[in-house]
Design an enzyme around this catalytic site. Structure first.
Site, PDB file in Angstrom:
ATOM      1  N   LYS A 110     -49.183  -7.023  78.723  1.00 21.51           N
ATOM      2  CA  LYS A 110     -50.165  -8.005  78.267  1.00 21.51           C
ATOM      3  C   LYS A 110     -51.357  -8.112  79.225  1.00 21.51           C
ATOM      4  O   LYS A 110     -52.431  -8.528  78.830  1.00 21.51           O
ATOM      5  CB  LYS A 110     -49.495  -9.359  78.070  1.00 21.51           C
ATOM      6  CG  LYS A 110     -48.564  -9.330  76.857  1.00 21.51           C
ATOM      7  CD  LYS A 110     -47.995 -10.691  76.515  1.00 21.51           C
ATOM      8  CE  LYS A 110     -47.247 -10.643  75.197  1.00 21.51           C
ATOM      9  NZ  LYS A 110     -45.984  -9.889  75.289  1.00 21.51           N
TER      10      LYS A 110
HETATM   11  C1  LIG Z   1     -45.311  -9.242  74.225  1.00 20.03           C
HETATM   12  C2  LIG Z   1     -44.332  -8.188  74.565  1.00 20.03           C
HETATM   13  C3  LIG Z   1     -43.852  -7.267  73.599  1.00 20.03           C
HETATM   14  C4  LIG Z   1     -44.237  -7.335  72.133  1.00 20.03           C
HETATM   15  O1  LIG Z   1     -45.576  -7.006  71.876  1.00 20.03           O
HETATM   16  P1  LIG Z   1     -46.281  -7.494  70.530  1.00 20.03           P
HETATM   17  O2  LIG Z   1     -47.712  -7.156  70.668  1.00 20.03           O
HETATM   18  O3  LIG Z   1     -46.035  -8.972  70.443  1.00 20.03           O
HETATM   19  O4  LIG Z   1     -45.623  -6.758  69.397  1.00 20.03           O
HETATM   20  C5  LIG Z   1     -42.996  -6.273  74.020  1.00 20.03           C
HETATM   21  N1  LIG Z   1     -42.584  -6.196  75.313  1.00 20.03           N
HETATM   22  C6  LIG Z   1     -43.013  -7.055  76.261  1.00 20.03           C
HETATM   23  C7  LIG Z   1     -42.523  -6.910  77.648  1.00 20.03           C
HETATM   24  C8  LIG Z   1     -43.900  -8.080  75.923  1.00 20.03           C
HETATM   25  O5  LIG Z   1     -44.316  -8.945  76.872  1.00 20.03           O
END
Ligand SMILES: *Cc1c(COP(=O)(O)O)cnc(C)c1O
Length: 471
Positions: A110
């Site tokens: 993120k």
């Molecule tokens: C947010 C997240 C996901 C999922 O991603 P999306 O964009 O919500 O599908 C997968 N793995 C981790 C570690 C995350 O923080």
């Protein structure tokens, strides 16, 4: 580039307005009016650095609204915060390849989007003379990435609510050790849902929202998707260099459908991607949709991959819009069916499911543990539980001519509980997390009460104003 709403209820707006709006005012999600085709650029783009590539990918979506030098500067500053010179290195694990997206400040993918979004917010606010006070509730990852994205930024503050003592100590420290004046951590005595209810209530208090310039770091913000499109091109080029393949497959651990939607956009633009594998844990609403054409809500199950414990994926509506060929009326009808009954029947699937580009698979808790063990044994590589779900699904879908790139979405040290369960001891550590032990923290503990949170915010915002006026 102009932006439109999936629900067809707003006049087209520019990129910066789309970023500041977040969710469209008609309740839909914002999308670019068209997706540029860049297939003829691939030979040129494969030689670029991550930062140069980010500029080329983002440019057509932003147009002339942000001058070239400013956009380059925003990108450089965002990715200077990453500790790996390539930003996202590609690792060879034998039958699959892993694109490590977790070299940012909070060790989860993120950061790739939220570092950029934080800088972009600051840039837009400086030009418009505005201010933004971000409010959000978190169950872990998003909150810390958002805090690190905006800490110390001008004209922005951030209030993040987390459930008191109900997130991992590492996740808690990643947030509460940030002592910048513009960061406010609030531990709510209650559950994550209590936090979310309070945030919803405060956003619904329109006089309060307007007076205090409340905004969200929505997972639906278009700029987040845009920043993620970049690494699909980047990873595909790196994998092509190593294997000589004409096109590749990408396995994506999926929760809110943001990450895989960015892959969908990259594929529409002409990236050499022939298949996107949507990997979920037991919370498999999306996998069931792509297999059977029906989108149906279930109960959220707790798993080892908590950032994917999601039933209603906030970015799914964007995909649905394209899937319905831009028919906003039909989309509004389907979304209202879903809101009312918890289910919508989109169409009868063909023999390749709903969409030949998107394959699916589920990694259960047992699969997750087995996959972490397998790669520790074979390569001494420790997968985090989210990435392990993606690798498991990739292995079930290997193709002789198309190599698979699995997105590694978090560093395993963030999820040591799962690592201990799989390997019997904690072999995953990271200096960034270790450095947090013993550091000073700041966090307010408040009752799960909307009025109390509101009072706290007003008090802090008045203090902040006074401090800024004095400096
Ligand atoms: C947010 C997240 C996901 C999922 O991603 P999306 O964009 O919500 O599908 C997968 N793995 C981790 C570690 C995350 O923080």
């Amino acid at each position: 580039m102009k932006y439109i709403s999936t629900r067809g209820g707003i006049q087209p707006i520019g990129f910066q307005d789309a970023v500041m709006m977040g969710l469209a005012t008609d309740g839909g999600l914002l999308l670019p009016a068209s997706i540029p085709n860049v297939a003829d650029k691939m030979e040129e783009w494969r030689h670029l650095s991550y930062r140069q590539l980010a500029y080329q990918v983002m440019r057509p979506f932003i147009g002339t609204e942000i001058p070239a030098a400013d956009l380059r500067d925003l990108i450089d500053r965002s990715y200077d915060a990453f500790e790996h010179p390539d930003v996202a290195p590609l690792i060879d694990l034998g039958d699959v390849h892993l694109l490590e997206l977790f070299h940012g400040p909070t060790l989860a993918f993120k950061d790739i989007a939220l570092q950029f979004l934080g800088n972009l917010f600051e840039y837009i606010l400086a030009r418009s003379g505005g201010r933004l006070n971000i409010l959000g509730a978190t169950s872990g990852d998003t909150g810390s990435a958002a805090i690190h994205g905006v800490r110390g930024k001008q004209n922005i503050s951030i209030f993040i609510l987390h459930p008191y003592k109900r997130i991992s100590p590492q996740q808690e420290r990643q947030m509460t050790t940030v002592l910048d004046d513009n960061v406010f951590n609030v531990a709510i005595v209650g559950s994550f849902d209590d936090g979310q209810r309070i945030v919803k209530g405060l956003f619904g208090d329109l006089p309060f929202k307007d007076r205090y310039h409340l905004g969200a770091v929505n997972s639906v913000n278009w700029a987040r998707v845009l920043a993620q499109v970049v690494y699909y091109f980047w990873g595909a080029f790196r994998l092509q260099e190593r294997t000589g393949a004409a096109s590749i497959r990408v396995s994506v651990p999926t929760g809110n459908f943001g990450d895989i939607f960015a892959g969908y956009v990259a594929a529409q633009m002409g990236a050499p991607i022939s298949k996107l594998l949507l990997a979920t844990n037991e919370n498999d609403i999306l996998a069931r949709f792509f297999q059977g054409g029906v989108y149906e809500r279930g109960d959220v199950r707790k798993t080892l991959s908590p950032s994917m414990d999601i039933q209603v994926a906030s970015n799914f509506e964007r995909y649905l819009y394209y899937h319905l060929d831009g028919d906003s009326e039909r989309l509004r009808f389907l979304m209202s069916c879903f809101t009312e009954s918890g289910s919508m029947k989109v169409h009868r699937p063909g023999k390749h499911g709903v969409d030949p580009l998107i394959g699916t698979g589920v990694g259960t808790t047992a699969d997750t543990i087995e996959t972490i063990r397998r790669y520790y044994r074979s390569h001494e590589y420790v997968l985090d539980p989210h990435s392990a779900v993606g690798v498991h699904v990739a292995r079930e879908n290997l193709h002789p001519d198309e190599p698979t790139m699995c997105l590694a979405t978090a560093h395993p040290a963030k999820f040591s509980q799962a690592v201990i369960e799989a390997l019997g001891r904690n072999v995953a550590t990271h200096p960034t997390l270790e450095a947090l032990t013993g550091k000073g923290t700041r966090c307010a503990i408040l009752q799960a009460d909307e009025a109390e949170v509101k009072r706290f915010m007003v008090e802090k915002l008045i203090e902040l104003d006074a401090r800024e006026a004095a400096s």
